[in-house]
Write a protein that holds these residues in place. Structure first.
Motif, mmCIF file in Angstrom:
data_model
loop_
_atom_site.group_PDB
_atom_site.id
_atom_site.type_symbol
_atom_site.label_atom_id
_atom_site.label_comp_id
_atom_site.label_asym_id
_atom_site.label_seq_id
_atom_site.Cartn_x
_atom_site.Cartn_y
_atom_site.Cartn_z
ATOM 1 N N TYR A 25 7.838 -10.170 1.780
ATOM 2 C CA TYR A 25 6.841 -11.222 1.571
ATOM 3 C C TYR A 25 6.646 -11.444 0.068
ATOM 4 N N ASN A 26 6.459 -10.353 -0.665
ATOM 5 C CA ASN A 26 6.257 -10.450 -2.116
ATOM 6 C C ASN A 26 7.482 -11.051 -2.807
ATOM 7 N N ASN A 34 0.895 -11.754 8.428
ATOM 8 C CA ASN A 34 -0.247 -11.524 7.550
ATOM 9 C C ASN A 34 0.142 -10.399 6.593
ATOM 10 N N HIS A 35 0.140 -10.682 5.320
ATOM 11 C CA HIS A 35 0.578 -9.711 4.317
ATOM 12 C C HIS A 35 -0.182 -8.391 4.431
ATOM 13 N N GLU A 36 -1.485 -8.460 4.619
ATOM 14 C CA GLU A 36 -2.315 -7.260 4.628
ATOM 15 C C GLU A 36 -2.012 -6.334 5.808
ATOM 16 N N THR A 37 -1.625 -6.890 6.935
ATOM 17 C CA THR A 37 -1.400 -6.067 8.122
ATOM 18 C C THR A 37 0.085 -5.816 8.400
ATOM 19 N N SER A 62 4.033 -4.437 7.887
ATOM 20 C CA SER A 62 4.642 -3.156 7.524
ATOM 21 C C SER A 62 5.014 -3.186 6.039
ATOM 22 N N GLN A 115 5.938 -6.426 3.833
ATOM 23 C CA GLN A 115 5.144 -6.735 2.637
ATOM 24 C C GLN A 115 6.046 -6.892 1.413
#
Length: 192
Positions: A20-21, A8-11, A13, A17
């Motif tokens: 992910y981006n 989950n992107h929001e949670t 590290s 993140q």
């Protein structure tokens, strides 16, 4: 059901993140497999090198045969997620995956893919000779590594039971039909 949660992107590290981006920017979306791989940016980068080799192989054998090569590997490995993805690609190009028109070169490259997945130690001299008659040594090396990375994708998706993406559900393969000729599928059925 997947054995590993999707990142989950929001949670995640800051490091995850950032990766992910990067993956989202490069690939346009985060599939269930990518969201699973992103637990480890290093693992994600290693597996997603498949795309780098895909770009090397496509100009040599064409998009269609690149997909058929991956489909052969995925079916031989009985990987439902990968075979479904390749099935979607074949159907979206207007072909019936069960009734493909293949020439000798297509058959040779598809057979090579199946053999890589079934037992790379048993790639026959005859098959390799046919492969050599149509590809350079550099192209054979790139195709082989591309196939090996497809096998890695198969392993990740199967061992971790990565869920089928919703966008693929209409193209889902029936394992009893799609993998009927797969040596891996036959061995797994014998164990049961």
């Amino acid at each position: 059901m997947s054995r590993i949660t999707k990142v989950n992107h929001e949670t995640a590290s800051p490091e995850v993140q950032e990766e992910y981006n990067r993956v989202l920017e490069k690939h346009g979306s985060i599939s269930n497999m990518k969201a699973t791989l992103l637990h480890s940016p290093e693992a994600s980068r290693a597996v997603l090198e498949w795309y780098t080799l895909f770009e090397k192989v496509k100009p040599v054998i064409g998009l269609r045969l690149s997909i058929l090569f991956c489909n052969a590997i995925s079916r031989e490995n009985a990987c439902t997620l990968c075979a479904t993805y390749m099935n979607k690609e074949i159907v979206s190009k207007g072909e019936d995956p069960d009734h493909l028109l293949l020439d000798d070169r297509d058959r040779t490259i598809i057979e090579f893919g199946r053999q890589l997945a079934a037992d790379p130690n048993r790639v026959s001299d005859e098959l390799f000779s046919r492969l050599r008659s149509t590809l350079t040594e550099t192209q054979i090396v790139e195709l082989t590594v591309f196939g090996a990375l497809m096998i890695v994708n198969n392993i990740v998706n199967s061992a971790l039971r990565v869920d089928l993406d919703e966008a693929l559900s209409a193209y889902a393969v029936d394992p009893e039909v799609a993998f009927a000729g797969s040596s891996h599928f036959q061995k797994s059925r014998e164990v049961l």
